[in-house]
Design an enzyme around this catalytic site. Sequence first.
Site, short mmCIF file in Angstrom:
data_model
loop_
_atom_site.label_atom_id
_atom_site.label_comp_id
_atom_site.label_asym_id
_atom_site.label_seq_id
_atom_site.Cartn_x
_atom_site.Cartn_y
_atom_site.Cartn_z
N ASP A 72 -8.12 57.82 -88.69
CA ASP A 72 -7.07 58.63 -88.93
C ASP A 72 -7.33 59.19 -90.32
O ASP A 72 -7.14 58.72 -91.32
CB ASP A 72 -5.73 58.01 -89.12
CG ASP A 72 -4.60 59.21 -88.92
OD1 ASP A 72 -5.02 60.23 -88.98
OD2 ASP A 72 -3.44 58.70 -88.77
N ASP A 119 -7.82 65.16 -86.22
CA ASP A 119 -7.86 64.42 -87.22
C ASP A 119 -8.06 62.79 -87.02
O ASP A 119 -7.92 61.93 -87.84
CB ASP A 119 -7.21 64.56 -88.44
CG ASP A 119 -5.65 64.58 -88.05
OD1 ASP A 119 -5.46 64.50 -86.92
OD2 ASP A 119 -4.94 64.26 -88.83
N GLU A 120 -7.90 62.66 -85.68
CA GLU A 120 -7.71 61.03 -85.22
C GLU A 120 -8.55 61.05 -84.01
O GLU A 120 -8.49 61.75 -82.95
CB GLU A 120 -6.35 61.08 -84.90
CG GLU A 120 -5.82 59.66 -84.53
CD GLU A 120 -4.05 59.60 -84.32
OE1 GLU A 120 -3.72 58.53 -84.32
OE2 GLU A 120 -3.64 60.73 -84.26
#
Length: 490
Positions: free
Chosen positions: A19, A113-114
């Site tokens: 993350d 983003d993860e």
Amino acid sequence: MVCGSIGGVRRAPTILHLDMDAFYAAAEQAAKPSLRGKPVVVGGIGPRGVVATASYEARVFGVRSAMPTAQARRLCPNAAYLSPRFTLYRQVSESVMELLRALSPLVEPLSLDEAFVDLEAGGVPAETAAVRAVGERLRRDIRAATGLTGSVGLAGAKMLAKIASEAAKPDGLVVIEPGTERELLGPMPVRTLPGVGPATAETLRRAGIHTVAETAEAGEAELVRLLGKAHGGGLYAMALGRDDRPVVAERDAKSVSVEDTFEVDLTDRTRVRNEVLRLADRCVARLRAAGRSGRTVVIKVRNYDFSTLTRSETLRGPTDDPAVVREAAGRLLETVDTTGGVRLLGVGVTGLADFTQEDLFAQIATEREARELAAAGAVAGPEAEAAREPEPGPEPPRRWHPGLDVVHEEFGAGWVQGSGVGRVTVRFETPWSAPGRVRTFAVDDPALRPGEPLPLRGGPDQSSAPAIRPKSESGADGAGSVAGEEISRR
């Protein structure tokens, strides 16, 4: 399932969850040297905007994601409030995802983003020391490639890996050793578990259940009574740490949609219809960019009182024809009363497919319209045809949103710091420069134009990431100016 200390958990922490830390805001700080170490808020900047991401400097003041921007401004009035630049975020995300795909063929992106990564599928030994070393190397590689930081969680199940990455924030790594899951989860609030939102948490609170341990102690039968069979049974398994969900490399999108929130409620019916048609065009553009088609058109309307409703229409077959989607969205709008005022509109397409079925009705209508126009032109002659050409209207004023990339013919690359009263303020700096100077121009200054995001890593002396050079630094023959224009379009 790989047998472990509890059902659905592997013997070794070979599932990795990455993350990125305050991703949008961190990317803006990396791109804008003058904002480093200062509070930055990215999201909708209008009176009805919502915070997408806040930097850690802004979080100190209580600013959080999903908070109304107006509330964030009251909490942190001196922060930089910027519009999102998804072109930049996608570029950085792809760099990060490439690093993840080098670790394993099983990478499951959850957002820009993860992502989850199955390290076991990538041949990493099922040993804590080995997976920890991979996680630490990944963090170093991400910083080297993007200049940003990410937090890594390692565990034997997806749920636990995500909990570990949250505990690692910011810029850390946490490993949950198999066999310690129940001890770790027990004291955590029940909201920690996936699928427990405000409504479920309130139901459990009324039953005296506040922690994960209390959820497990309540038993499956009690949770099913409170929440229903599917949700209650699933929550009980999660409370025991059981999660056998595999890492899935491809997550097939189920729908494509776009929506807009308006600063002032729309009450004019014609304006509402025009906005729906515009959203339909944007939706189809996304649909085509993904190489998909869809069979069901959906509109979403949020009224002045925050009540939200949806309407849908299923077509005879999948389509990516903008005319078909516009017509369907228009028909759906006719079934909705918008006289009280509309706060938000959205258009989506579901039932996605990889092929299209021509809409014969739209084709026939188009052909009929073409024949009618041709006949009218033949009767009226070329003079009448020319007379029907609409005269171009005045060009609408340019809008310079805070954070927007710009290029000035004399001063080079920069970004919009603010605008208003016919003026726009620009700070001229690049990701690899020192904090730049601020200059103010008229909003219609012909020397100022929108630009493209510059890469976060590199510099003017590196061919992989050249900077835009201002005219004052270009050669006398203007070659440098042409090069700058080329770069700005990348």
